[in-house]
Motif scaffolding. Sequence first.
Motif, PDB file in Angstrom:
ATOM      1  N   PRO A 125      32.878  28.353  -2.022  1.00  0.00           N
ATOM      2  CA  PRO A 125      32.363  27.563  -3.152  1.00  0.00           C
ATOM      3  C   PRO A 125      33.098  26.236  -3.269  1.00  0.00           C
ATOM      4  O   PRO A 125      34.259  26.107  -2.850  1.00  0.00           O
ATOM      5  CB  PRO A 125      32.659  28.463  -4.364  1.00  0.00           C
ATOM      6  CG  PRO A 125      32.867  29.833  -3.815  1.00  0.00           C
ATOM      7  CD  PRO A 125      33.433  29.650  -2.442  1.00  0.00           C
ATOM      8  N   ASP A 126      32.433  25.253  -3.833  1.00  0.00           N
ATOM      9  CA  ASP A 126      33.069  23.950  -4.052  1.00  0.00           C
ATOM     10  C   ASP A 126      34.344  24.127  -4.879  1.00  0.00           C
ATOM     11  O   ASP A 126      34.353  24.845  -5.883  1.00  0.00           O
ATOM     12  CB  ASP A 126      32.118  23.008  -4.784  1.00  0.00           C
ATOM     13  CG  ASP A 126      30.942  22.572  -3.924  1.00  0.00           C
ATOM     14  OD1 ASP A 126      31.025  22.722  -2.692  1.00  0.00           O
ATOM     15  OD2 ASP A 126      29.942  22.087  -4.492  1.00  0.00           O
ATOM     16  N   GLY A 127      35.398  23.456  -4.431  1.00  0.00           N
ATOM     17  CA  GLY A 127      36.653  23.494  -5.166  1.00  0.00           C
ATOM     18  C   GLY A 127      37.529  24.688  -4.884  1.00  0.00           C
ATOM     19  O   GLY A 127      38.635  24.782  -5.442  1.00  0.00           O
TER      20      GLY A 127
END
Length: 428
Positions: free
Chosen positions: A126-128
Amino acid sequence: MRQRTALVIGSGIGGLTAAVALDRRGWAVTVLERTTTGEPGTASGPPVRSGAGIALAPNAQRALDTLGAGDAVRAMGAWQTTGEIRLPGGHRLARTDQAAAVRRFGGPVVVAHRAEVTALLAARLPDGALRTGVTAALVDAGDPGAEDRPARVRITGTGDGTADAGEELTADLVVAADGIHSAARRALFPGHPAPRYAGVTAWRLVVPAPDGLHEAHETWGPGSLWGTVPLSGGRIYAYATAAVPPGGRAADDERAELLRRFGNWHHPVPALLAAADPATVLRNDVYTAAAPPPAFHRGRVALLGDAVHPMTPNLGQGGCQAIEDAVVLAHLAAPEADQAAALAAYTRQRLPHTMDVVRRAERIGRLCTWRSGPACALRAVLMAVAARLAPDLVLRSLDGIADWRPPAGTYASGTRGTSAVAQPKEHE
């Protein structure tokens, strides 16, 4: 029920596989990586012309299939039908046949660029989820039997390479994939022997392929070895080892050191070295586990890959076993499961298997350190005779390893992640 949290220390092959697997399992995952750029294992990683290759045998590919990443990794490899074992002057001792490996283990060994594999895995997070430029130190391993005692990790670094005062993170699970000199392992088992030098140092490089070079080979010399494996995209992954004292570095550069040691070996070794950029040649001492650890876990912390079972590269299983560790750990550690029981099962399943691989790789690795003329001559005769009388002898060394399969009913058949499970592909 709140979402369980996991911290993964290290973004190499094993750490990223664990992060993707835990994310698919339903954990909220954060990966902590100390580097920012310039080393394999970070999101940006090194330029694809530098770094190293990684051999992914069928056991690792099946594990990656549970994450929907197996086909993508197989597509990265350059298909090879045969290979050779030679002497420095070029004399051929034996030929290897990829089709025999397919028949025996259900698939070929795929050699891909390590940085490209880590980038593939990082893109599935996931992003981040990936934080680079931070150093993680284990403060408290926690207690999986007590909800009010999570694991605690202190991180320092701002993400851009500068230091800060640090912050403390807590997690229901910490996965320590921080490499051979693992700080987490030392914190969990301070009296356990550190990995020991295996007697050889290794060089790795990726260069453009000379015209007409499509076949893998490995060449055995006195106290030294050279290997060449085609990669996709018209590149060659080359590796070399030499029996030298640990901690050494070339006075000029490592390509010059390789030229001194291997520059008069058979074609294409000199041509590959001539094409190499000195700045992209990697040199690392080789370490192996000195003794089996007490466990692969303590408290809420699980160790995997080189952090707990470093091994010589002679079976090409270092990364493969880390991938297996990651998939088994995530399979056992369902967020709703009894975490103490899950981590104990992880140790029971992985410790004996991986330590057997460590010992088998080391036995082969010792052959690379033979230097005397009579010993090397005997080794060459044994290789040649074995190739004629027992052509599958090399493959037998991977029995019980390359034929490993993930646990039945592996978690990743669910809907989380970027793709559905891919079944192992048969290559004919």
